[in-house]
Design a protein around this motif. Structure first.
Motif, short mmCIF file in Angstrom:
data_model
loop_
_atom_site.label_atom_id
_atom_site.label_comp_id
_atom_site.label_asym_id
_atom_site.label_seq_id
_atom_site.Cartn_x
_atom_site.Cartn_y
_atom_site.Cartn_z
N ILE A 83 -43.30 21.15 20.49
CA ILE A 83 -42.32 22.08 21.09
C ILE A 83 -42.17 21.80 22.57
O ILE A 83 -41.05 21.69 23.11
N VAL A 84 -43.30 21.68 23.26
CA VAL A 84 -43.25 21.49 24.71
C VAL A 84 -42.68 20.12 25.05
O VAL A 84 -41.85 19.98 25.97
N ARG A 85 -43.08 19.11 24.31
CA ARG A 85 -42.55 17.76 24.59
C ARG A 85 -41.04 17.70 24.33
O ARG A 85 -40.30 17.05 25.08
N SER A 86 -40.59 18.43 23.32
CA SER A 86 -39.16 18.47 23.04
C SER A 86 -38.39 19.11 24.19
O SER A 86 -37.30 18.64 24.59
N LEU A 87 -38.94 20.18 24.76
CA LEU A 87 -38.29 20.82 25.91
C LEU A 87 -38.25 19.87 27.11
O LEU A 87 -37.28 19.88 27.89
N GLU A 88 -39.30 19.07 27.27
CA GLU A 88 -39.29 18.09 28.35
C GLU A 88 -38.26 17.00 28.10
O GLU A 88 -37.56 16.58 29.04
N GLU A 89 -38.16 16.55 26.86
CA GLU A 89 -37.18 15.51 26.53
C GLU A 89 -35.75 15.99 26.71
O GLU A 89 -34.85 15.20 27.02
N ARG A 90 -35.54 17.28 26.55
CA ARG A 90 -34.20 17.86 26.73
C ARG A 90 -33.97 18.29 28.19
O ARG A 90 -32.94 18.89 28.50
N ALA A 91 -34.91 17.99 29.06
CA ALA A 91 -34.81 18.31 30.49
C ALA A 91 -34.81 19.81 30.74
O ALA A 91 -34.35 20.27 31.80
N LEU A 92 -35.34 20.57 29.78
CA LEU A 92 -35.49 22.01 30.00
C LEU A 92 -36.82 22.33 30.66
O LEU A 92 -37.02 23.45 31.16
N LEU A 93 -37.71 21.38 30.66
CA LEU A 93 -38.97 21.45 31.39
C LEU A 93 -39.17 20.15 32.13
O LEU A 93 -38.89 19.07 31.59
N ASP A 120 -33.70 33.90 24.81
CA ASP A 120 -33.71 34.53 23.49
C ASP A 120 -34.97 34.18 22.70
O ASP A 120 -35.27 34.84 21.69
N HIS A 121 -35.68 33.18 23.14
CA HIS A 121 -36.86 32.72 22.40
C HIS A 121 -38.15 32.88 23.21
O HIS A 121 -39.18 32.30 22.86
N ILE A 122 -38.09 33.68 24.28
CA ILE A 122 -39.26 33.84 25.13
C ILE A 122 -40.42 34.46 24.38
O ILE A 122 -41.59 34.05 24.53
N ASP A 123 -40.13 35.44 23.51
CA ASP A 123 -41.21 36.08 22.75
C ASP A 123 -41.86 35.09 21.79
O ASP A 123 -43.08 35.06 21.63
N GLY A 124 -41.04 34.27 21.12
CA GLY A 124 -41.58 33.28 20.20
C GLY A 124 -42.42 32.24 20.92
O GLY A 124 -43.47 31.82 20.42
N LEU A 125 -41.97 31.83 22.11
CA LEU A 125 -42.74 30.85 22.88
C LEU A 125 -44.09 31.42 23.32
O LEU A 125 -45.12 30.73 23.28
N ARG A 126 -44.08 32.67 23.76
CA ARG A 126 -45.34 33.29 24.18
C ARG A 126 -46.30 33.45 23.00
O ARG A 126 -47.50 33.23 23.14
N GLU A 136 -35.85 26.17 15.41
CA GLU A 136 -34.89 27.05 16.07
C GLU A 136 -34.59 26.58 17.49
O GLU A 136 -33.44 26.61 17.94
N LEU A 137 -35.64 26.15 18.20
CA LEU A 137 -35.43 25.68 19.56
C LEU A 137 -34.60 24.41 19.60
O LEU A 137 -33.84 24.18 20.57
N GLU A 138 -34.73 23.58 18.59
CA GLU A 138 -33.94 22.36 18.53
C GLU A 138 -32.45 22.68 18.46
O GLU A 138 -31.60 21.94 18.99
N ARG A 139 -32.10 23.79 17.81
CA ARG A 139 -30.70 24.17 17.65
C ARG A 139 -30.21 25.10 18.77
O ARG A 139 -29.02 25.35 18.89
N ALA A 140 -31.12 25.63 19.55
CA ALA A 140 -30.75 26.63 20.55
C ALA A 140 -30.06 25.96 21.74
O ALA A 140 -30.42 24.85 22.16
N LYS A 141 -29.08 26.66 22.28
CA LYS A 141 -28.37 26.18 23.47
C LYS A 141 -28.99 26.85 24.70
O LYS A 141 -29.12 28.07 24.75
#
Length: 229
Positions: free
Chosen positions: A145-155, A176-182, A212-217
């Motif tokens: 999950i975290v690596r995917s966010l980095e690859e998408r430049a969200l982290l 919208d996904h902050i609760d799921g991430l925590r 879900e995060l993969e599809r989230a904008k």
């Protein structure tokens, strides 16, 4: 008494006094005895320093328990019951709370090996899940999950980032996904540092969140929105 007799008596007293030992003063005598007793030949069978320290420790511990048993209701039996109750309470708290979690900003890095892609972490997670190794499956899915966010430049890629930090930072772009991430970060910390055991449901929750995060904008920040306009 004649003079001759007196002289003879005096001579006899002088000869007798020659056989009487001369008294040694007390302090020099004590010092001489201490020097004699300090010789190695008198201490060959003495216990070692470690043994003497252990003996003193056990004596102190025995005295402590004796004092506690005398103060506890019922004597030694009462003390034994008190100790059992304390051990039971500690065990119950440990089972309920687990090992204290480590907080963000510590050295609990999310990634403990070389860099891998999100796809590689997902493949490893699925392999662990197929083998029933749910702890490892949860860990690898959170890394995916975290690596995917980095690859998408969200982290921003950053060594030493913790799961809690990644969840907080990722939630800014995906509110919208902050609760799921925590929740995913807590699951990761519980199995990695808290001594908990994950199960299939825990892994499925992280897998679903990953999809879900993969599809989230992502939600653009003010600076990003201005650049896009």
């Amino acid at each position: 008494m004649s003079t001759t007799g007196g002289v003879n008596t005096a001579r006899q007293l002088i000869r007798a006094s020659d056989d009487v030992p001369v008294d040694t003063p007390r302090i020099p005598a004590r010092e001489a005895a201490e020097r004699e007793l300090s010789k190695l030949m008198y201490h060959e069978n003495d216990p070692s320093l470690l043994q003497r320290a252990l003996d003193r420790f056990w004596d102190w511990l025995g005295g402590l328990f004796d004092a506690a048993s005398g103060a506890a209701p019922g004597g030694p039996l009462g003390l034994f019951v008190v100790v059992l109750v304390v051990i039971a309470l500690i065990g119950a708290l440990w089972w309920r709370l687990g090992t204290p979690r480590r907080f963000p900003g510590s050295a609990d890095s999310l990634f403990d090996d070389g860099p891998r892609s999100a796809s590689e972490h997902r493949t490893a997670a699925e392999a662990h899940a197929d083998a029933g190794r749910w702890n490892q499956a949860v860990q690898e899915r959170m890394r995916a999950i975290v690596r995917s966010l980095e690859e998408r430049a969200l982290l921003d890629p950053r060594p030493g980032r913790t799961a809690d930090e990644a969840a907080a930072e990722g939630g800014r772009s995906l509110p919208d996904h902050i609760d799921g991430l925590r929740a995913a970060a807590r699951e990761f910390d519980d199995v990695t540092y808290g001594g908990r055991t994950a199960d299939r449901q825990a892994y499925l929750r992280l897998r679903d969140l990953d999809l879900e995060l993969e599809r989230a904008k992502p939600q653009l920040t003010g600076a990003a929105q201005g650049a896009a306009e």
